[in-house]
Design a protein around this motif. Structure first.
Motif, mmCIF file in Angstrom:
data_model
loop_
_atom_site.group_PDB
_atom_site.id
_atom_site.type_symbol
_atom_site.label_atom_id
_atom_site.label_comp_id
_atom_site.label_asym_id
_atom_site.label_seq_id
_atom_site.Cartn_x
_atom_site.Cartn_y
_atom_site.Cartn_z
ATOM 1 N N TYR A 298 -3.490 -9.248 8.378
ATOM 2 C CA TYR A 298 -4.419 -8.175 8.694
ATOM 3 C C TYR A 298 -3.695 -6.893 9.076
ATOM 4 O O TYR A 298 -4.269 -5.820 9.140
ATOM 5 N N TYR B 92 -7.923 -0.962 14.446
ATOM 6 C CA TYR B 92 -6.501 -0.942 14.768
ATOM 7 C C TYR B 92 -6.162 0.366 15.471
ATOM 8 O O TYR B 92 -6.727 1.418 15.156
ATOM 9 N N TYR C 102 -4.904 -4.694 17.681
ATOM 10 C CA TYR C 102 -5.866 -5.029 16.639
ATOM 11 C C TYR C 102 -7.066 -5.738 17.246
ATOM 12 O O TYR C 102 -6.916 -6.641 18.080
ATOM 13 N N SER D 223 -3.696 12.801 9.058
ATOM 14 C CA SER D 223 -3.554 11.353 9.135
ATOM 15 C C SER D 223 -3.295 10.773 7.745
ATOM 16 O O SER D 223 -3.562 11.428 6.733
ATOM 17 N N PRO D 224 -2.777 9.548 7.672
ATOM 18 C CA PRO D 224 -2.487 8.946 6.359
ATOM 19 C C PRO D 224 -3.756 8.675 5.559
ATOM 20 O O PRO D 224 -4.795 8.315 6.110
ATOM 21 N N TYR E 200 -1.179 -5.904 -5.394
ATOM 22 C CA TYR E 200 -1.004 -7.249 -4.869
ATOM 23 C C TYR E 200 -0.143 -8.130 -5.785
ATOM 24 O O TYR E 200 0.461 -9.088 -5.324
ATOM 25 N N GLY F 262 -6.733 -2.149 2.349
ATOM 26 C CA GLY F 262 -6.083 -1.167 3.200
ATOM 27 C C GLY F 262 -7.010 -0.668 4.291
ATOM 28 O O GLY F 262 -8.152 -1.072 4.417
ATOM 29 N N TYR F 263 -6.471 0.213 5.085
ATOM 30 C CA TYR F 263 -7.226 0.775 6.202
ATOM 31 C C TYR F 263 -7.729 2.161 5.854
ATOM 32 O O TYR F 263 -7.156 2.851 5.021
ATOM 33 N N THR F 264 -8.763 2.594 6.598
ATOM 34 C CA THR F 264 -9.148 3.992 6.634
ATOM 35 C C THR F 264 -8.775 4.530 8.004
ATOM 36 O O THR F 264 -9.196 3.977 9.026
ATOM 37 N N PHE F 265 -7.985 5.578 8.026
ATOM 38 C CA PHE F 265 -7.546 6.164 9.290
ATOM 39 C C PHE F 265 -8.480 7.276 9.730
ATOM 40 O O PHE F 265 -9.066 7.983 8.903
ATOM 41 N N PHE G 87 0.841 -1.195 0.000
ATOM 42 C CA PHE G 87 0.000 0.000 0.000
ATOM 43 C C PHE G 87 0.878 1.248 0.000
ATOM 44 O O PHE G 87 1.966 1.261 0.582
ATOM 45 N N ARG H 73 -12.960 -4.719 11.665
ATOM 46 C CA ARG H 73 -11.577 -4.731 12.134
ATOM 47 C C ARG H 73 -11.192 -3.316 12.555
ATOM 48 O O ARG H 73 -11.463 -2.349 11.842
ATOM 49 N N LEU I 81 -7.139 -9.299 19.231
ATOM 50 C CA LEU I 81 -6.409 -10.450 18.725
ATOM 51 C C LEU I 81 -4.903 -10.278 18.753
ATOM 52 O O LEU I 81 -4.165 -11.258 18.674
ATOM 53 N N GLU I 82 -4.436 -9.055 18.812
ATOM 54 C CA GLU I 82 -2.998 -8.860 18.891
ATOM 55 C C GLU I 82 -2.692 -7.557 19.606
ATOM 56 O O GLU I 82 -3.381 -6.561 19.413
ATOM 57 N N TYR J 149 0.390 5.243 1.133
ATOM 58 C CA TYR J 149 -0.426 6.254 1.802
ATOM 59 C C TYR J 149 0.254 7.605 1.634
ATOM 60 O O TYR J 149 1.481 7.711 1.648
ATOM 61 N N LEU K 276 -5.054 6.582 2.067
ATOM 62 C CA LEU K 276 -4.694 5.546 1.091
ATOM 63 C C LEU K 276 -4.801 6.085 -0.330
ATOM 64 O O LEU K 276 -5.825 6.659 -0.713
ATOM 65 N N ALA L 99 -11.934 -5.089 2.502
ATOM 66 C CA ALA L 99 -11.389 -3.759 2.205
ATOM 67 C C ALA L 99 -9.938 -3.873 1.753
ATOM 68 O O ALA L 99 -9.211 -4.764 2.169
ATOM 69 N N LEU M 75 -0.818 -3.897 8.896
ATOM 70 C CA LEU M 75 0.078 -3.150 8.013
ATOM 71 C C LEU M 75 1.314 -2.702 8.782
ATOM 72 O O LEU M 75 1.205 -2.171 9.889
#
Lengths: 112, 113
Positions: A98, B33, B48, A43-44, A51, B101-104, A34, B31, B55-56, A36, A46, B99, A100
């Motif tokens: 899961y 984070y 997470y 904030s970051p 992939y 990637g993430y959305t921050f 990814f 999910r 879970l972590e 960003y 995307l 999804a 990053l």
């Protein structure tokens, strides 16, 4: 060795030029990559994900992935002053798909 | 739902005090984070959640840090007995299984004085 490495920059390019941002990663099992963008104090956000080996284009942005060389890059064509920001490379690890893992980012400056 | 919300945006606290931050993820994201980011560095993973299960948790996270996500909705991150080294931007992100990637969220900037 850091899991994700980026040159901190700054990378300075003139407006209209191609900016090339590079990233290397250490986990051969990484599957997802990814990019960003992060403006100062924000904030970051995307901008690209890739992939599979090869190139992926989205507007002025092209992501390039070479898994054999453990290398991912981001090209920004026709750079604009508004592209000036820090670009963060992020990858997933084989044992935790899961999560990053981010590099420290490359600061890009586009000169008008 | 316009994105990931974090509250407060800024927090200044005295060393030794406890602070709590809140994150409301995108509603369909299961999910969640937490990351921490200091100046000149990339975001560093803290913990997470998948639904309500944590879970972590990063080994870098001391016992002074705790996070919860009751009922799999919003999450809180608490830092007890804050230290100056805790000063950073605390970022929350969410994603779904599908999804990319993430959305921050906008982050909470913590300053410990």
């Amino acid at each position: 060795q850091k899991e994700v490495e980026q040159n901190s920059g700054p990378l300075s390019v003139p407006e209209g030029a191609i900016a090339s941002l590079n990233c290397t990663y250490s986990d051969r099992g990484s599957q997802s990559f990814f990019w960003y963008r992060q403006y100062s104090g924000k904030s970051p956000e995307l901008i690209m994900f890739i992939y599979s080996n090869g190139d992926k284009e989205d507007g002025r942005f092209t992501a390039q992935l070479n898994k054999a060389s453990q290398y991912v890059s981001l090209l920004i064509r026709d750079s604009q002053p508004s592209d000036s920001a820090t670009y963060l490379c992020a990858v997933t690890l084989l044992d935790s798909s899961y999560k990053l893992i981010f590099g420290s980012g490359t600061r890009l400056l586009v000169r008008p | 739902d316009t994105g990931v919300s974090q509250d407060p945006r800024h927090k200044i606290t005295k060393r030794g005090q406890n602070v709590t931050f809140r994150c409301d993820p995108i509603s369909e994201h299961n999910r969640l984070y937490w990351y921490r980011q200091t100046l000149g560095q990339g975001p560093e993973f803290l913990t997470y959640f998948q639904n309500e299960a944590q879970l972590e948790k990063s080994r870098l996270l001391s016992d002074r840090f705790s996070a919860e996500r009751p009922k799999g909705s919003f999450s809180t991150l608490e830092i007890q007995r804050t230290e100056q080294g805790d000063s950073a931007m605390y970022l929350c992100a969410s994603s779904s299984r599908r999804a990319n990637g993430y959305t921050f969220g906008s982050g909470t900037r913590l300053t410990v004085v």
